[in-house]
Design a protein around this motif. Structure first.
Motif, PDB file in Angstrom:
ATOM      1  N   LEU A  30      -4.957  -2.211   2.012  1.00 35.72           N
ATOM      2  CA  LEU A  30      -4.663  -1.355   3.262  1.00 35.72           C
ATOM      3  C   LEU A  30      -4.174  -0.034   3.000  1.00 35.72           C
ATOM      4  CD1 LEU A  30      -3.251  -3.877   5.597  1.00 35.72           C
ATOM      5  CD2 LEU A  30      -5.427  -2.880   5.930  1.00 35.72           C
ATOM      6  N   ARG A  31      -3.498  -0.024   1.778  1.00 36.02           N
ATOM      7  CA  ARG A  31      -2.635   1.468   1.275  1.00 36.02           C
ATOM      8  C   ARG A  31      -4.045   2.125   0.823  1.00 36.02           C
ATOM      9  NH1 ARG A  31       2.821   1.754  -0.887  1.00 36.02           N
ATOM     10  NH2 ARG A  31       4.206   0.599   0.249  1.00 36.02           N
ATOM     11  N   ILE A  32      -4.746   1.716  -0.072  1.00 36.59           N
ATOM     12  CA  ILE A  32      -5.848   2.384  -0.525  1.00 36.59           C
ATOM     13  C   ILE A  32      -6.950   2.891   0.623  1.00 36.59           C
ATOM     14  CG2 ILE A  32      -7.564   2.515  -2.219  1.00 36.59           C
ATOM     15  CD1 ILE A  32      -5.038   2.601  -3.282  1.00 36.59           C
ATOM     16  N   PHE A  33      -7.142   1.917   1.508  1.00 33.70           N
ATOM     17  CA  PHE A  33      -7.773   2.281   2.620  1.00 33.70           C
ATOM     18  C   PHE A  33      -7.280   3.436   3.530  1.00 33.70           C
ATOM     19  CE2 PHE A  33      -9.486   0.847   6.850  1.00 33.70           C
ATOM     20  CZ  PHE A  33     -10.841   1.593   6.874  1.00 33.70           C
ATOM     21  N   ASP A  34      -6.143   3.325   4.054  1.00 33.64           N
ATOM     22  CA  ASP A  34      -5.440   4.356   4.465  1.00 33.64           C
ATOM     23  C   ASP A  34      -5.467   5.675   3.788  1.00 33.64           C
ATOM     24  OD1 ASP A  34      -3.895   5.118   6.759  1.00 33.64           O
ATOM     25  OD2 ASP A  34      -2.045   5.068   5.591  1.00 33.64           O
TER      26      ASP A  34
END
Length: 697
Positions: free
Chosen positions: A236-240
């Motif tokens: 999720l952090r990378i996607f964000d």
């Protein structure tokens, strides 16, 4: 709007609901931008519908489990605030329609009295975590995935890392290698596995439907269960950070994986673990509160139609791993049922089962923990409710989204044609009542909420124009999709586009050909052997629009002439480009960071500060009319335009400041420093903006 107060005991939930009420009041008074308000209400499950002035409310029900008290509460809310109809979605939610916006806070407060939430049911968030409807009772499961789905849902609800992503994010859990949770078409899909006595999951990533379906990749063949939450946090952090934000059509996880490649994405996720507070999160499956069946004597009943009863037993009973019990599948036409029946169903499972129902991915209901000797009694009671239609999860059980009934994006009726196709199968192909091989799904538009492009036979709502420039409702026919198990699947091919009124004839030709020529093959096997060209030739003449009749211009389930009306879709949230609003948001994020710091939740405090930094940089870039497609792009462009040119002196590059987030562990010391830097940065860019405006003036 009257002032609203809630009696909810949970202060976090109460704050959420009161905030929604305040924002509605600001919106009504013209003090908040419409697009900004839309983003906020979507993340609270409040979704605009086709009819003006009313809202659809999406009720989030993790992994489809609904306790009897919750079903009664939802029914009461639907009667009070809506029209008494409940709609089961393909993501195991319940939707109610025609709700007054001003009443949504009190509606939410009523639901929360029985631990039912609207939070993050829509918008650019982690949507409802879905799971196999037979989780915990499946005869083939290595273990019950419910505790893991529940833990993951709770960990990411209100988590700052996934409140304002570029697009929605969908997660599923499958109990067995049959992959009934459909891992291959999710952003993250987990399939239960056991290796050397250790519970874990095969992890799929980057799948999705929509106009450009993509098969998920294998992220890990086996990931221990205590790693699923840290891994998802990294994802999720990378996607964000790297996910697209400007173009909705390219903003899903599947496009990010396609752009940077699975290996590169995996490296980023693993590097991100340095900044994640919990390297492992053990999930105590034994602490999970599973429903317990009641002990009750079987009432004596008389079965009036033994043949109908036996057919129902053959098509609607589900084996259960707990000895002496079975589950009952209830076929719910189009996923729609009413509150009077819902309350009676809640009473029935309370008194004679385990006090819960499961909502399924095919818009049906499962009652687990029915004693075998109680099956005749349940049949007679469900018959009174109209809930004994045969063919649960069989060919006659067609999935369809709401389409033009209520959805802004609906192009043609999906519910009307689904009703007609079910009628055709029952009347002309009764053998398909017990056929699990053929799966039929319908969507009212290309967004695939009805999952049409992963079906054996799929229909997508469209329109067609005649040589006289008249517009009629149409259906694109798709063939050959299906679930192959263990994270493998096929997406259907687009074969022909026919006027909607010819949809039943298209189905007849497909089924007649399959019956005559398949020679025992499954539908997927038969389609592979014949190919799309074969079926194009079989159906081609149905595409002719030079000979349409007046009836062809009236869609299924309608009486008036068809008019193509497409509104603005809200499935993915919105992009907000107002500089002043962004600065105010940055302030709010810093306040949230300080609150998390006070509560000693350092990882949340740090992420709120990160969000403030990005938001502030975005604001100043937009003031310069620069694109802000991704977080990573915002960070890079800010350095190029402001730091490297000397316009702003930060004492370091913006990249060095902001990317501390993945360099340092989430400690109190780092959180305090990072929040202070976010505050200083906001002051500097705001001052720059004001000075720039003064020069222009």
């Amino acid at each position: 709007m009257q002032s609203f107060r809630t009696e909810i005991e949970n202060p976090i939930v109460e704050k959420d609901i009161i905030e929604l009420a305040k924002k509605i009041e600001l919106f009504n008074n013209g003090n908040i931008d419409e697009e900004k308000f839309r983003s906020l209400r979507l993340a609270r499950g409040v979704y605009g519908q086709r009819q003006e002035g009313v809202q659809m409310i999406r009720i989030k029900l993790p992994y489809g489990k609904v306790k009897s008290n919750q079903l009664r509460r939802i029914s009461d809310v639907s009667d009070e605030y809506s029209r008494g109809r409940l709609h089961i979605t393909t993501r195991q939610d319940i939707q109610i329609h025609y709700v007054d916006l001003n009443r949504t806070p009190e509606l939410w407060a009523e639901l929360e009295k029985d631990d039912v939430t609207l939070r993050e049911a829509c918008g650019n968030t982690v949507r409802n975590v879905t799971a196999s409807e037979t989780a915990g009772i499946d005869v083939n499961e290595p273990f019950d995935v419910s505790p893991y789905a529940d833990a993951l849902y709770k960990f990411f609800l209100r988590n700052p890392i996934c409140q304002e992503m570029g697009r929605k994010f969908k997660v599923s859990f499958s109990s067995t290698d049959e992959d009934t949770g459909l891992a291959y078409m999710h952003d993250l899909g987990f399939i239960a596995k056991v290796e050397n006595g250790v519970r874990g999951f095969k992890v799929m990533i980057g799948g999705g439907l929509g106009s450009q379906p993509r098969h998920a990749d294998v992220l890990y063949d086996f990931l221990p269960s205590d790693k699923i939450i840290p891994t998802m946090e990294g994802v999720l952090r990378i996607f964000d950070r790297y996910g697209e934000r400007k173009s909705r059509a390219k903003a899903r996880m599947k496009f990010l994986i396609k752009d940077i490649g699975l290996d590169a994405f995996k490296v980023l996720v693993e590097e991100e673990q340095n900044a994640i507070e919990f390297k492992t999160v053990a999930i105590d499956a034994d602490a999970y509160e599973a429903s317990v069946p009641v002990s009750v004597e079987a009432p004596k009943v008389e079965i009036k139609d033994e043949q109908a009863y036996q057919t129902w037993v053959a098509t609607n009973l589900i084996p259960q791993k707990q000895q002496g019990y079975v589950a009952i599948g209830i076929k719910v036409l189009l996923g729609d049922f009413y509150t009077d029946k819902a309350r009676l169903l809640a009473d029935l499972v309370d008194k004679y089962a385990a006090g819960e129902i499961r909502l399924t991915l095919r818009q049906n209901i499962v009652i687990p923990f029915v004693k075998e000797e109680l099956v005749p009694f349940f049949y007679t009671e469900l018959e009174k409710l109209g809930f004994v239609e045969v063919g649960y999860n069989k060919a006659v059980d067609i999935t369809a989204c709401p389409g033009t009934d209520t959805c802004n994006l609906g192009i043609a009726s999906s519910t009307g044609i689904a009703d007609e196709l079910e009628r055709v199968i029952k009347a002309e192909y009764p053998q398909y009542v017990n056929n699990e091989d053929v799966v039929i799904k319908i969507s009212g538009c290309m967004n695939a909420c009805g999952q049409h492009n992963m079906a054996n036979i799929g229909f997508q709502g469209m329109s067609v124009r005649t040589p006289d420039k008249l517009v009629a409702p149409a259906l694109q026919v798709l063939l050959g999709g299906g679930n192959l198990g263990d994270g493998n699947g096929l997406f259907a091919d687009k074969v022909v586009k026919v006027p909607s009124r010819r949809g039943p004839e298209a189905l007849r030709r497909i089924l007649n050909d399959f019956e005559a020529n398949s020679n025992g093959k499954s539908f997927i096997e038969y389609y592979k052997a014949t190919g799309d060209r074969y079926f194009y030739d079989l159906l081609n003449d149905l595409q002719d629009v030079t000979n349409l009749t007046p009836e062809d211009f009236i869609d299924w389930g309608n009486e008036e002439k068809y008019e193509k009306e497409i509104g603005i879709g809200e499935c993915a949230g919105v992009v907000i480009d107002l500089v002043a609003t962004l600065f105010l948001e940055s302030e709010e994020k810093i306040e949230n960071a300080q609150e998390s710091l006070k509560d000693r939740v350092y990882s949340s405090a740090i992420y709120h500060a990160y969000s403030s930094l990005v938001n502030s940089a975005k604001a100043i870039l937009l003031a310069e009319n620069k694109k802000t497609n991704t977080h990573a792009g915002i960070i890079s462009d800010f350095d190029k335009l402001f730091v490297e040119t000397g316009k702003l002196d930060l004492g370091a590059s913006f990249s060095d400041i902001i990317y501390q987030i993945n360099k340092f562990a989430p400690t109190e010391e780092f959180a305090v420093r990072y929040i202070a830097e976010a505050n200083q940065f906001l002051d500097k860019v705001r001052a720059f903006r004001e000075a720039d405006k003064s020069v222009v003036a």
